[in-house]
Design an enzyme around this catalytic site. Structure first.
Site, short mmCIF file in Angstrom:
data_model
loop_
_atom_site.label_atom_id
_atom_site.label_comp_id
_atom_site.label_asym_id
_atom_site.label_seq_id
_atom_site.Cartn_x
_atom_site.Cartn_y
_atom_site.Cartn_z
N GLU A 194 0.84 -1.18 0.00
CA GLU A 194 0.00 0.00 0.00
C GLU A 194 0.89 1.24 0.00
O GLU A 194 2.02 1.20 0.47
CB GLU A 194 -0.92 0.02 1.22
CG GLU A 194 -1.85 -1.18 1.34
CD GLU A 194 -2.92 -1.20 0.27
OE1 GLU A 194 -3.09 -0.18 -0.43
OE2 GLU A 194 -3.60 -2.24 0.13
N ASP A 233 -19.43 -10.08 -7.65
CA ASP A 233 -19.18 -9.26 -6.46
C ASP A 233 -18.56 -7.92 -6.87
O ASP A 233 -18.90 -6.87 -6.29
CB ASP A 233 -18.26 -10.00 -5.49
CG ASP A 233 -18.15 -9.31 -4.15
OD1 ASP A 233 -19.19 -8.83 -3.63
OD2 ASP A 233 -17.04 -9.23 -3.61
#
Length: 325
Positions: free
Chosen positions: A237, A262
């Site tokens: 990240e 999804d």
């Protein structure tokens, strides 16, 4: 003496003439055939770098791309002119002249004559800065070689999938992408491209603890409200502009169909992705995802746009048994 310089290897109609030229035993024919083959190689290198560059700029259009291609072909011929090549033509010429033991290509980059280096610098875009993969578990970004340097090897494309793997990946997920496209209004090829970015064309798909696939093609994380299966893994990240290794919990599915379904629910049902739903422009789609916070990687939109507009996806769609929608 025949004027071999009039044969253009970049013209498909002249390939037969180039083949005949390469079989001529005269030194002039061998030299010219070698130069033409080097020109073909240089043109393919330039095309690969063009394909890896994000499209959709203010002046980007089919017409400008056509003229740019013509300019690249002409420059390839000029860069490979007698006495100004990169060394590949000489290697081919020696090989064809000797007809004995194969001649090894040089290991390192071949330095360019200064004027040719300047031409390459002006003609090719600078390499994009690679910042890693924000929400993605694997980095499938394309890294361009430094402008002005052509080595004895092919362009360095970081973790770029082979054509066969790309075709296999497209064939495997295309039906599910089409269904998700109907639910979101986003072209199916955009969805396939994002799945390819997130998984490295399926090579880095998240695995469960027992080694079975998680079928999570979009690396969607499992929040507090997620009641399904999960898989824990490390990810990269970007926090305050810096890549940071973290452990995260991702959703796990029973099939690729569930994964696409999804993803479609997430994009169509979350207001922050309102600008993404129904988006048919590749650059705006990629930027919309990044601006909505889909990934923390500052280069995520550029990487995704490169795949959507790139040759790997185009070839995979054209070669497979699926329409290029």
């Amino acid at each position: 003496m025949a004027d071999f310089s009039q044969i253009n290897a970049l013209d498909p109609n002249a390939l037969s003439g180039l083949k005949r030229l390469s079989k001529d035993n005269s030194p002039e024919a061998i030299k010219e055939a070698s130069r033409q083959f080097e020109a073909l190689f240089v043109q393919q290198v330039m095309k690969s770098m063009r394909d890896a560059t994000p499209k959709g700029g203010m002046f980007d259009s089919e017409e400008t791309r056509m003229y740019q291609s013509l300019l690249d072909q002409q420059m390839s011929m000029q860069l490979s002119a007698r006495g100004r090549g990169f060394g590949l033509a000489k290697v081919i010429e020696r090989q064809m002249s000797q007809g004995r033991e194969p001649v090894s290509l040089p290991d390192g980059p071949v330095p360019l004559e200064p004027s040719i280096r300047r031409s390459f610098d002006m003609a090719l875009p600078p390499p994009a800065k690679d910042g890693g993969s924000g929400n993605a578990a694997a980095n499938s970004a394309v890294t361009l070689p430094a402008a002005g340097v052509v080595g004895g090897t092919a362009p360095q494309l970081s973790d770029m999938a082979s054509s066969s793997r790309a075709r296999a990946f497209v064939d495997k997920v295309w039906p599910q992408a089409v269904e998700a496209s109907k639910a979101t209004g986003i072209p199916a090829r955009f969805l396939v491209a994002q799945a390819a970015l997130e998984t490295g064309w399926g090579k880095h798909e998240l695995k469960n603890a027992d080694g079975t696939p998680s079928y999570n093609l979009f690396n969607i994380k499992a929040g507090r409200n997620w009641a399904g299966g999960t898989v824990n893994t490390s990810t990269t990240e970007h926090r305050n502009g810096q890549p940071t290794a973290e452990s995260a919990r991702f959703r796990a599915y029973a099939s690729y169909e569930e994964s696409f379904r999804d993803y479609a629910r997430l994009i169509a049902g979350n207001p922050r992705y309102a600008a993404v739903v129904g988006q048919t422009d590749a650059t705006r789609f990629a930027r919309g995802l990044q601006e909505a916070g889909y990934a923390t990687d500052p280069q995520y939109a550029n990487k995704l746009a490169r795949i959507i507009n790139g040759n790997t996806l185009r070839v995979a769609l054209g070669a497979g048994a699926v329409p290029s929608a």
